[in-house]
Design an enzyme around this catalytic site. Structure first.
Site, mmCIF file in Angstrom:
data_model
loop_
_atom_site.group_PDB
_atom_site.id
_atom_site.type_symbol
_atom_site.label_atom_id
_atom_site.label_comp_id
_atom_site.label_asym_id
_atom_site.label_seq_id
_atom_site.Cartn_x
_atom_site.Cartn_y
_atom_site.Cartn_z
ATOM 1 C CE1 TYR A 72 -4.030 1.635 -0.274
ATOM 2 C CE2 TYR A 72 -3.487 2.710 1.797
ATOM 3 C CZ TYR A 72 -4.291 2.602 0.664
ATOM 4 O OH TYR A 72 -5.346 3.459 0.495
ATOM 5 C CE LYS B 57 -20.313 -21.000 -15.033
ATOM 6 N NZ LYS B 57 -21.399 -20.348 -15.778
ATOM 7 N N GLY C 2 -35.598 -21.142 -26.155
ATOM 8 C CA GLY C 2 -35.032 -20.149 -25.245
ATOM 9 C C GLY C 2 -33.594 -19.823 -25.590
#
Length: 782
Positions: free
Chosen positions: A40, A95, A197
């Site tokens: 940082y 997923k 679909g």
């Protein structure tokens, strides 16, 4: 298994410990003040300035290049419909897990509370600087078509709606191979498609890209046939609106070559399949129940090739064969998009992979040696370790050739090697073993069934179709524990060795035990008394063929558990001493450690025997053993007795098995440092090889090592796996977790499959527990 119990298992899985399924882990050291000043302020300003000067440097200095967003608004989640963004989050996290375990891709899942397609596109577009790719998920049609198209046009990173294209890519690979086997040309065959679909239309369009003719399609949606007289059909569907207004699915199927279903269950009958053309292809992809059951379609005619979305039948069309590897290839060449050539490259790579010889790892997973290209194998198996290094390079090459790759690959061999190293080709070992166990479940005796952990593990292995638990202990006590903790053990056999009911069996066992031990200090009375002990009784069940394996040791010390197994079952022919081995599941792949539990100070001869037993067991996992004999010395650098011991053991091993890859004595730091090994000991058999098996000079060294690895979280430990027993008995570590018990059960089943290749006993097939598994469609006949 009761529905409520399964529900609680799923909820506990997601809630216990750290909630959810994913976490963010730093990839750089962040321990010291210097580390923090680099991570940082003030050090972080330097890469910021470099990226400001050249945006492409973001791929060099940040995780963007390996980071995919899985994004949904929760409007079409699984079969649950529009359940909202919060409720979709478990699916999106899942997923992300698949991306990671199959392709080493990091994922942030993002659930957006927005149904307006244009606003949704604006939100996702604004997130583009964060990610290397975007996977759209569970967005309802027709909005999903607009959203994907708009994002692909506006973003300069790969975007794919997997619900559309995943099934299309996998089924296209299956179609190419099915038509090849059926000796049909794709431009000649007539298609019937039930469903219009997102997934169905993506399939149709990809089939056309492969050569199918639009005029050869008859398509049906929920309102009936797509025909030119309908005014409610989107423009892009019009080329496929070839059916007559009065057409039915039954009439359309007559003479058709290919049926593709992405609709609902049980809309196709065996008679309809019989009416199809010679050598038909049926893809019944509705989940969980297909348009026609696999067995019904197969019974209708013997020349049909069938694919479904189910795991329990051949030719599973599973999206996990596609999206991890497609994104991997796209990210690795920094592709600006996932275009048609890249999808077609994935299709052809999958089709060609199925035509090649199947590796042993896959045969092991599916409990056969005969998987080969044919009607029952037209697409690769999800556990095939070659998928990553086959599909990703094909996609990457197509991105380069189609002009959308910003970082072309120059060294393809090096790239393939890098892909294999990402996950480790052997790192699927437990998934492979679990799959193998489910294909031929065995009867496992759990000797400590009055323990809640054992009962939970027994429930899991039974519910997963891994094994048939046999529970030992006080019947009423076990039932009370199960009821109090909502564990369903209905139908599972429970035997109390102390009960009067078991007296005839106990007396029969005691007679056999007396004959085995009568000249080893056991009299008739003692043999009858000892059969009241659950470990002795359980081991005798295995010995007499009333069970296939036994697991014990959760609540007793190791010696008290292992002694009955040795007394009852004994060692394999030619084995003088058994040994214990741990399987450590590390980020770099499986690591086998022996002896960790049995032999205190083995001789060189005993160490050689331990090494050979360990090598054989590692091969049972379909992994080629690469063995290091560990010491404090490197190849004679010390003349100490322990160093000479390991060197002598290696000499004995090579005399007995010259082709075994084994070397030592060596320090552990040398065994795992290829550069150090090559530079200093170029003569070693382990040069340029990844060591996967460690043999320790004594019990203390082995035991301390596996406990340290486990305590530090460096590896998941499975074991100890007993080596050298004549039949499968495995002893748990004191206080093992439910997960460890389940893993050990998988090992025990596979061990029993290897040591006892006979089919499941007819008594098991007649039992209510077997029949209940059959009803749940979790097993096939052995």
């Amino acid at each position: 298994m009761q529905k409520d119990s399964r529900k609680m298992d799923a909820l506990d899985y997601h809630a216990k410990g750290r909630p959810g399924k994913i976490e963010v882990v730093p990839t750089k050291e962040a321990k010291t003040q210097r580390d923090l000043s680099l991570a940082y302020s003030p050090g972080v300003a330097e890469p910021c300035k470099e990226i400001h000067a050249d945006n492409e440097q973001v791929y060099k200095y940040t995780a963007k290049g390996n980071l995919v967003a899985v994004i949904s608004n929760g409007t079409a989640v699984l079969g649950l419909g529009d359940i909202g963004p919060e409720a979709s989050k478990p699916v999106m996290e899942g997923k992300g897990v698949l991306f990671k375990i199959f392709a080493d891709i990091d994922v942030f899942d993002i659930e957006i509370n927005e149904k307006d397609p244009e606003k949704f596109v604006q939100i996702v577009k604004a997130l583009e600087p964060t990610f290397g790719g975007i996977n759209l998920e569970d967005i309802k049609a027709p909005e999903c078509f607009y959203i994907e198209k708009a994002l692909k046009e506006q973003c300069s990173i790969p975007v794919m709606h997997d619900d559309q294209h995943g099934t299309a890519i996998i089924s296209s690979a299956a179609l190419l191979n099915a038509l090849l086997l059926q000796k049909k040309k794709i431009d000649k065959v007539r298609f019937v498609v039930n469903g219009a679909g997102a997934a169905a239309m993506a399939c149709i369009r990809l089939y056309v890209a492969l050569g199918a003719k639009p005029e050869n399609f008859n398509v049906f949606d929920i309102k009936g046939p797509l025909h030119r007289g309908r005014t409610d059909i989107e423009e892009f569907k019009l080329p496929f609106a070839n059916a007559s207004a009065d057409a039915t699915l039954t009439s359309a199927m007559r003479g058709a070559d290919v049926f593709v279903g992405l609709s609902v269950s049980n809309v196709v009958t065996g008679e309809m399949v019989k009416s199809m053309a010679k050598n038909p292809v049926v893809f019944a992809l509705a989940n969980p129940d297909p348009e026609i059951p696999y067995l019904e379609a197969k019974a209708a005619r013997n020349d049909v090739i069938i694919a479904t979305g189910r795991t329990d039948f051949p030719n599973q069309v599973n999206n996990v064969l596609g999206f991890p590897y497609i994104f991997r290839g796209a990210l690795d060449v920094r592709s600006r998009q996932i275009n048609e050539p890249m999808k077609l490259a994935a299709v052809r790579a999958l089709a060609e992979l199925a035509q090649t010889a199947v590796p042993d790892m896959v045969n092991l997973a599916y409990n056969t040696k005969t998987i080969s290209f044919g009607p029952d194998y037209i697409i690769p198996k999800p556990l095939d370790p070659r998928l990553l290094a086959t599909v990703a390079p094909a996609v990457a090459r197509a991105a380069m050739e189609s002009g959308v790759a910003l970082k072309p690959i120059q060294d393809w061999e090096g790239y393939t090697n890098e892909l294999n190293r990402r996950l480790g080709l052997d790192n699927q070992v437990m998934r492979v073993l679990g799959s193998k166990a489910r294909r031929d479940p065995k009867r496992i005796v759990f000797a400590e069934a009055d323990n809640i952990k054992i009962l939970k593990a027994a429930q899991i292995v039974y519910d997963d179709g891994v094994a048939y638990p046999i529970l030992l202990g006080d019947v009423e006590k076990i039932k009370r524990i199960a009821a109090a903790n909502k564990i369903d053990i209905e139908g599972l056999p429970i035997f109390d060795p102390k009960s009067e009911e078991m007296r005839p069996k106990r007396m029969a066992y005691s007679e056999v035990f007396f004959q085995k031990r009568k000249r080893k200090g056991i009299n008739i009375y003692e043999s009858q008394k000892v059969m009241r002990n659950r470990n002795h009784f359980g081991a005798m069940m295995v010995e007499m063929g009333d069970a296939d394996a036994m697991i014990s040791g959760l609540t007793k010390n190791y010696a008290d558990t292992i002694r009955p197994a040795i007394q009852v079952i004994g060692t394999e022919e030619g084995v003088r001493k058994i040994a214990g081995m741990y399987l450590m599941l590390t980020k770099k792949g499986p690591l086998f450690l022996a002896d960790t539990t049995v032999n205190f100070n083995p001789t060189a001869e005993e160490l050689a025997e331990i090494t050979l037993l360990a090598a054989r067991e590692v091969r049972h996992f379909n992994i080629e053993p690469r063995i290091a004999l560990l010491s404090y010395s490197n190849f004679g650098s010390s003349d100490g007795a322990e160093a000479r011991l390991m060197a002598d053991a290696r000499r004995i091993v090579k005399e007995r098995m010259p082709n075994l890859i084994v070397d030592g004595e060596m320090q552990a730091s040398v065994a795992f440092n290829k550069e150090l090994m090559k530079e200093n000991y170029p003569f070693s058999e382990l040069v340029d090889r990844d060591v996967n098996t460690l043999i320790f000079p004594n019990l203390a060294a082995g035991n301390i090592t596996y406990n340290i690895l486990q305590a530090l979280g460096a590896a998941d430990a499975i074991g100890p796996i007993l080596l050298g027993l004549n039949k499968p008995v495995h002893v748990l570590q004191l206080g093992s977790s439910v997960r460890s018990i389940v893993n050990m059960s998988v090992i025990a089943v596979v061990d029993a499959q290897i040591k006892n290749k006979t089919a499941t006993d007819e008594v098991v097939r007649r039992s209510p527990w077997w029949k209940r598994l059959k009803r749940n469609k979790q097993v096939t006949n052995p």
